[in-house]
Design a protein around this motif. Structure first.
Motif, PDB file in Angstrom:
ATOM      1  N   PRO A  30       0.876  -1.428   0.070  1.00 18.15           N
ATOM      2  CA  PRO A  30       0.056  -0.014  -0.035  1.00 18.15           C
ATOM      3  C   PRO A  30       0.822   1.380   0.093  1.00 18.15           C
ATOM      4  CG  PRO A  30      -0.706  -1.624   1.750  1.00 18.15           C
ATOM      5  CD  PRO A  30       0.776  -2.110   1.193  1.00 18.15           C
ATOM      6  N   LYS A  31       0.424   2.318  -0.638  1.00 18.96           N
ATOM      7  CA  LYS A  31       1.240   3.565  -0.817  1.00 18.96           C
ATOM      8  C   LYS A  31       1.261   4.477   0.395  1.00 18.96           C
ATOM      9  CE  LYS A  31       1.854   2.562  -5.224  1.00 18.96           C
ATOM     10  NZ  LYS A  31       2.697   1.587  -5.546  1.00 18.96           N
ATOM     11  N   ASN A  32       0.360   4.188   1.388  1.00 20.69           N
ATOM     12  CA  ASN A  32       0.159   5.170   2.492  1.00 20.69           C
ATOM     13  C   ASN A  32       0.896   4.745   3.532  1.00 20.69           C
ATOM     14  OD1 ASN A  32      -1.238   2.952   2.928  1.00 20.69           O
ATOM     15  ND2 ASN A  32      -3.067   3.843   3.645  1.00 20.69           N
ATOM     16  N   LEU A  33       1.740   3.817   3.527  1.00 18.79           N
ATOM     17  CA  LEU A  33       2.629   3.234   4.679  1.00 18.79           C
ATOM     18  C   LEU A  33       4.106   4.204   4.732  1.00 18.79           C
ATOM     19  CD1 LEU A  33       2.647  -0.545   4.038  1.00 18.79           C
ATOM     20  CD2 LEU A  33       1.106   0.710   5.756  1.00 18.79           C
ATOM     21  N   PRO A  34       4.486   4.316   5.839  1.00 19.53           N
ATOM     22  CA  PRO A  34       5.867   4.868   6.276  1.00 19.53           C
ATOM     23  C   PRO A  34       6.925   4.001   5.384  1.00 19.53           C
ATOM     24  CG  PRO A  34       5.058   3.871   8.124  1.00 19.53           C
ATOM     25  CD  PRO A  34       3.957   3.731   7.089  1.00 19.53           C
ATOM     26  N   LYS A  35       8.235   4.571   5.308  1.00 21.50           N
ATOM     27  CA  LYS A  35       9.171   3.920   4.634  1.00 21.50           C
ATOM     28  C   LYS A  35       9.532   2.767   5.402  1.00 21.50           C
ATOM     29  CE  LYS A  35      11.188   7.695   2.020  1.00 21.50           C
ATOM     30  NZ  LYS A  35      12.341   8.305   1.535  1.00 21.50           N
ATOM     31  N   ASP A  53      -1.952  -6.378   6.452  1.00 21.13           N
ATOM     32  CA  ASP A  53      -1.787  -5.296   7.692  1.00 21.13           C
ATOM     33  C   ASP A  53      -2.069  -5.844   8.941  1.00 21.13           C
ATOM     34  OD1 ASP A  53      -2.073  -2.672   8.408  1.00 21.13           O
ATOM     35  OD2 ASP A  53      -4.046  -2.304   7.950  1.00 21.13           O
TER      36      ASP A  53
END
Length: 95
Positions: free
Chosen positions: A35-40, A66
């Motif tokens: 998913p794109k909204n995760l932290p690095k 998740d």
């Protein structure tokens, strides 16, 4: 299942995990499956994964799951930290 990131490449994340059937293994979690909204991510981070496909050449494709690790393991980690402090104090007193 839970895996640990062992390498980060332009293709995705290589993740180590342990299965009861085959022991320790490593698979690839492609960036398109994250998913794109995760932290690095960093090497050593733990993430939730699922095996998508095992290829004939022993390569393994993974999918991202998740997982709320604080919710799942938060109490255990907190209690372990408290116990470690007690043990450390007891060792200091014995010196």
């Amino acid at each position: 299942m839970i895996g640990q990131i062992s390498n980060i490449t332009k293709f995705g994340l290589f993740v180590r995990f342990d299965t009861s059937e085959r022991g320790k293994q490593k698979g690839l979690l492609r960036w398109s499956a994250v998913p794109k909204n995760l932290p690095k991510f960093q090497v050593g981070d733990f993430i939730g994964i699922e095996i998508l496909k095992e290829h004939d050449d022993d390569k393994i494709d993974l999918s991202y799951l998740d997982k709320d690790f604080k919710k799942t393991f938060g109490t255990f980690i907190h209690e372990t930290g408290e116990r470690m402090e007690i043990i450390h104090k007891m060792n200091e007193e014995l010196k």
